[in-house]
Design a protein around this motif. Sequence first.
Motif, PDB file in Angstrom:
ATOM      1  N   PHE A   1      78.555  66.599  42.462  1.00 22.93           N
ATOM      2  CA  PHE A   1      77.691  67.610  42.791  1.00 22.93           C
ATOM      3  C   PHE A   1      77.772  68.920  41.996  1.00 22.93           C
ATOM      4  N   ALA A   2      77.634  68.644  40.669  1.00 20.44           N
ATOM      5  CA  ALA A   2      77.656  69.767  39.883  1.00 20.44           C
ATOM      6  C   ALA A   2      76.570  70.752  40.069  1.00 20.44           C
ATOM      7  N   GLY A   3      76.801  72.005  40.276  1.00 22.33           N
ATOM      8  CA  GLY A   3      75.826  72.826  40.375  1.00 22.33           C
ATOM      9  C   GLY A   3      75.632  73.511  42.151  1.00 22.33           C
ATOM     10  N   ASN A   4      76.170  72.395  43.066  1.00 23.92           N
ATOM     11  CA  ASN A   4      76.179  72.678  44.331  1.00 23.92           C
ATOM     12  C   ASN A   4      77.336  73.228  44.937  1.00 23.92           C
ATOM     13  N   THR A   5      77.419  74.401  45.103  1.00 19.86           N
ATOM     14  CA  THR A   5      78.786  75.138  45.428  1.00 19.86           C
ATOM     15  C   THR A   5      79.218  74.679  46.824  1.00 19.86           C
ATOM     16  N   LEU A   6      78.419  74.454  47.899  1.00 20.37           N
ATOM     17  CA  LEU A   6      78.691  74.294  49.045  1.00 20.37           C
ATOM     18  C   LEU A   6      79.251  72.936  49.297  1.00 20.37           C
TER      19      LEU A   6
ATOM     20  N   GLU B   1      70.929  60.993  51.045  1.00 20.01           N
ATOM     21  CA  GLU B   1      70.839  60.702  49.523  1.00 20.01           C
ATOM     22  C   GLU B   1      71.442  61.692  48.726  1.00 20.01           C
ATOM     23  N   ASP B   2      71.534  62.898  49.190  1.00 19.35           N
ATOM     24  CA  ASP B   2      72.051  64.102  48.286  1.00 19.35           C
ATOM     25  C   ASP B   2      73.602  64.007  48.374  1.00 19.35           C
ATOM     26  N   THR B   3      74.119  63.381  49.134  1.00 16.55           N
ATOM     27  CA  THR B   3      75.462  63.170  49.059  1.00 16.55           C
ATOM     28  C   THR B   3      76.313  61.764  48.921  1.00 16.55           C
ATOM     29  N   LEU B   4      75.225  60.841  48.654  1.00 19.62           N
ATOM     30  CA  LEU B   4      75.782  59.582  48.404  1.00 19.62           C
ATOM     31  C   LEU B   4      76.321  59.485  46.958  1.00 19.62           C
ATOM     32  N   ALA B   5      76.164  60.324  46.255  1.00 19.96           N
ATOM     33  CA  ALA B   5      76.690  60.727  44.921  1.00 19.96           C
ATOM     34  C   ALA B   5      78.221  60.762  44.734  1.00 19.96           C
ATOM     35  N   GLY B   6      78.570  60.948  45.847  1.00 18.55           N
ATOM     36  CA  GLY B   6      80.120  61.384  45.879  1.00 18.55           C
ATOM     37  C   GLY B   6      80.804  60.231  46.317  1.00 18.55           C
ATOM     38  N   TRP B   7      80.326  58.974  46.312  1.00 16.03           N
ATOM     39  CA  TRP B   7      81.060  57.760  46.729  1.00 16.03           C
ATOM     40  C   TRP B   7      82.512  57.438  46.058  1.00 16.03           C
ATOM     41  N   ALA B   8      82.757  58.128  44.783  1.00 13.94           N
ATOM     42  CA  ALA B   8      83.829  57.692  43.856  1.00 13.94           C
ATOM     43  C   ALA B   8      84.840  58.666  44.298  1.00 13.94           C
ATOM     44  N   ILE B   9      84.580  59.842  45.036  1.00 10.75           N
ATOM     45  CA  ILE B   9      85.609  60.897  45.017  1.00 10.75           C
ATOM     46  C   ILE B   9      86.863  60.271  45.622  1.00 10.75           C
ATOM     47  N   PRO B  10      86.781  59.651  46.695  1.00  7.08           N
ATOM     48  CA  PRO B  10      88.091  59.033  47.258  1.00  7.08           C
ATOM     49  C   PRO B  10      88.549  57.826  46.716  1.00  7.08           C
ATOM     50  N   ALA B  11      88.094  57.356  45.931  1.00  7.22           N
ATOM     51  CA  ALA B  11      88.601  56.088  45.199  1.00  7.22           C
ATOM     52  C   ALA B  11      89.921  56.248  44.005  1.00  7.22           C
TER      53      ALA B  11
ATOM     54  N   ILE C   1      80.575  71.051  46.683  1.00  8.46           N
ATOM     55  CA  ILE C   1      81.837  71.051  45.985  1.00  8.46           C
ATOM     56  C   ILE C   1      82.936  71.563  46.916  1.00  8.46           C
ATOM     57  N   ASP C   2      82.618  72.575  47.398  1.00 11.35           N
ATOM     58  CA  ASP C   2      83.546  73.264  48.637  1.00 11.35           C
ATOM     59  C   ASP C   2      83.979  72.023  49.602  1.00 11.35           C
ATOM     60  N   GLU C   3      83.193  71.645  50.362  1.00 12.54           N
ATOM     61  CA  GLU C   3      83.214  70.576  51.191  1.00 12.54           C
ATOM     62  C   GLU C   3      84.193  69.368  50.461  1.00 12.54           C
ATOM     63  N   VAL C   4      83.975  68.972  49.219  1.00 15.94           N
ATOM     64  CA  VAL C   4      84.869  68.068  48.418  1.00 15.94           C
ATOM     65  C   VAL C   4      86.281  68.585  48.621  1.00 15.94           C
ATOM     66  N   LYS C   5      86.399  69.767  48.403  1.00 20.33           N
ATOM     67  CA  LYS C   5      87.685  70.228  48.167  1.00 20.33           C
ATOM     68  C   LYS C   5      88.573  70.087  49.549  1.00 20.33           C
ATOM     69  N   VAL C   6      87.708  70.730  50.513  1.00 22.79           N
ATOM     70  CA  VAL C   6      88.263  70.499  51.887  1.00 22.79           C
ATOM     71  C   VAL C   6      88.943  69.086  52.328  1.00 22.79           C
ATOM     72  N   GLY C   7      87.755  68.208  52.181  1.00 28.77           N
ATOM     73  CA  GLY C   7      88.303  66.685  52.293  1.00 28.77           C
ATOM     74  C   GLY C   7      89.290  66.175  51.280  1.00 28.77           C
ATOM     75  N   VAL C   8      89.279  66.526  50.181  1.00 30.82           N
ATOM     76  CA  VAL C   8      90.647  66.215  49.188  1.00 30.82           C
ATOM     77  C   VAL C   8      91.818  66.713  49.579  1.00 30.82           C
ATOM     78  N   LEU C   9      91.690  68.074  50.037  1.00 34.67           N
ATOM     79  CA  LEU C   9      93.072  68.682  50.389  1.00 34.67           C
ATOM     80  C   LEU C   9      93.572  67.984  51.656  1.00 34.67           C
ATOM     81  N   THR C  10      92.633  67.950  52.829  1.00 33.30           N
ATOM     82  CA  THR C  10      93.204  67.458  54.133  1.00 33.30           C
ATOM     83  C   THR C  10      93.615  65.966  53.730  1.00 33.30           C
ATOM     84  N   GLY C  11      92.780  65.084  53.321  1.00 34.57           N
ATOM     85  CA  GLY C  11      93.044  63.685  53.024  1.00 34.57           C
ATOM     86  C   GLY C  11      94.640  63.291  52.386  1.00 34.57           C
ATOM     87  N   SER C  12      94.493  64.099  51.256  1.00 34.61           N
ATOM     88  CA  SER C  12      95.765  64.279  50.470  1.00 34.61           C
ATOM     89  C   SER C  12      96.979  64.775  51.285  1.00 34.61           C
TER      90      SER C  12
END
Length: 393
Positions: free
Chosen positions: A355-360, A123-133, A362-373
């Motif tokens: 994931f406002a305020g959750n540094t870890l 539940e804590d990470t489902l909020a990111g569903w729109a990130i790869p959209a 947000i960093d995981e999002v960055k890794v995923g975005v950079l890798t996928g892109s």
Amino acid sequence: MTQQSAGVTRKVIKPVSDFFSSPVSGGIILILASLAAIIVANSPLREGYESMLAYKAGGLSVEHWVNDALMAVFFMMVGLEIKRELLLGQLATWSQRALPGFAAIGGMAVPALIYMGFNAGHEDTLAGWAIPAATDIAFALGVLALLGSRVPSSLKIFLSALAILDDMGAVAIIALFYTSGISLIMLGAAALMVMLLLLLNRAGVTRLLPYLLAGVLLWYFMLQSGVHATIAGILLAFCIPLRTKGRNNDAPLDRLEHAISPWVTFFILPVFGFANAGVAFSGMTMNDLLSPVPVGVALGLFIGKQAGVFGLSLLAVRLGLARRPDNSSWVQVYGVSVLCGIGFTMSLFIGNLAFAGNTLLIDEVKVGVLTGSLLAVITGISILRFSSTAPAS
């Protein structure tokens, strides 16, 4: 100045001028700024980098000024492009909207489903569903420009229209799903500013200053309302007149877009990249790198985008609801679909909201975005570089 020195000056200035007028220059500068952020975040300068972003001025941190204020100008640029294309350009008729429309729907739905599949039960990470959209229109078109005449112009138009519709979807998602603590008073004040902007439009006001002053107030009220402040940029753009009586070549929309385009390309987006791409790998374990968030984002962008865009494009054409871009093959359409997996700017932006305020995270999002892109860039270029320009039957 002697003729010899003038000639030397021209030799120096021309390459610089050619670079900044190139359609790929903005993407190159954004990449360099993002790489600089990653290097700084993994160096002894990391503490100073983080302190700089956290420094407060005028009630907001530097990071918030970048993401809430500067990016509002970026969204205004996006809004101006959307309005022009919907009224006069590549999306002016339903037949023009059909193929990119279906492609955009698939390109948003499938990546979101892939992300949700990897994050089901978390539940804590489902909020990111729109990130790869969302597709990064500047990056994708810049990469396509590198291929020159190997790609027919119809595919460039298709990608541009698709990305614009994609951005419209992303804006709607931000407005509907990434808001918190709504203040009805401030939202009402923002609505009054929108009404004022519409009245200026209806009254035939062509000077930009009244619109911009009302737009600043709209941004402030939106910031205080709980709806993300960047939405103000879109609303302002939609209220800028596109046509003027007897002066079609001097439309306020065109003047504003021309004025802010260099600032968005060569300042705002690189600053955003530097402020948001700095992921510190030293504090991350292999479990973090392979956790549901980075994997869901990376595969959503790389696999989900190409599957959704190409799949619905093929279906729409086969059903007779749309036409394949002129002088293109299905292999080329597939290559462009892969390039839609470049999510950089908008994906990082939505990740910060999710994931406002959750540094870890947000960093995981960055890794995923950079890798996928990165995978989308390499694979898309490879496909288009060696594809035939003759349409496949």
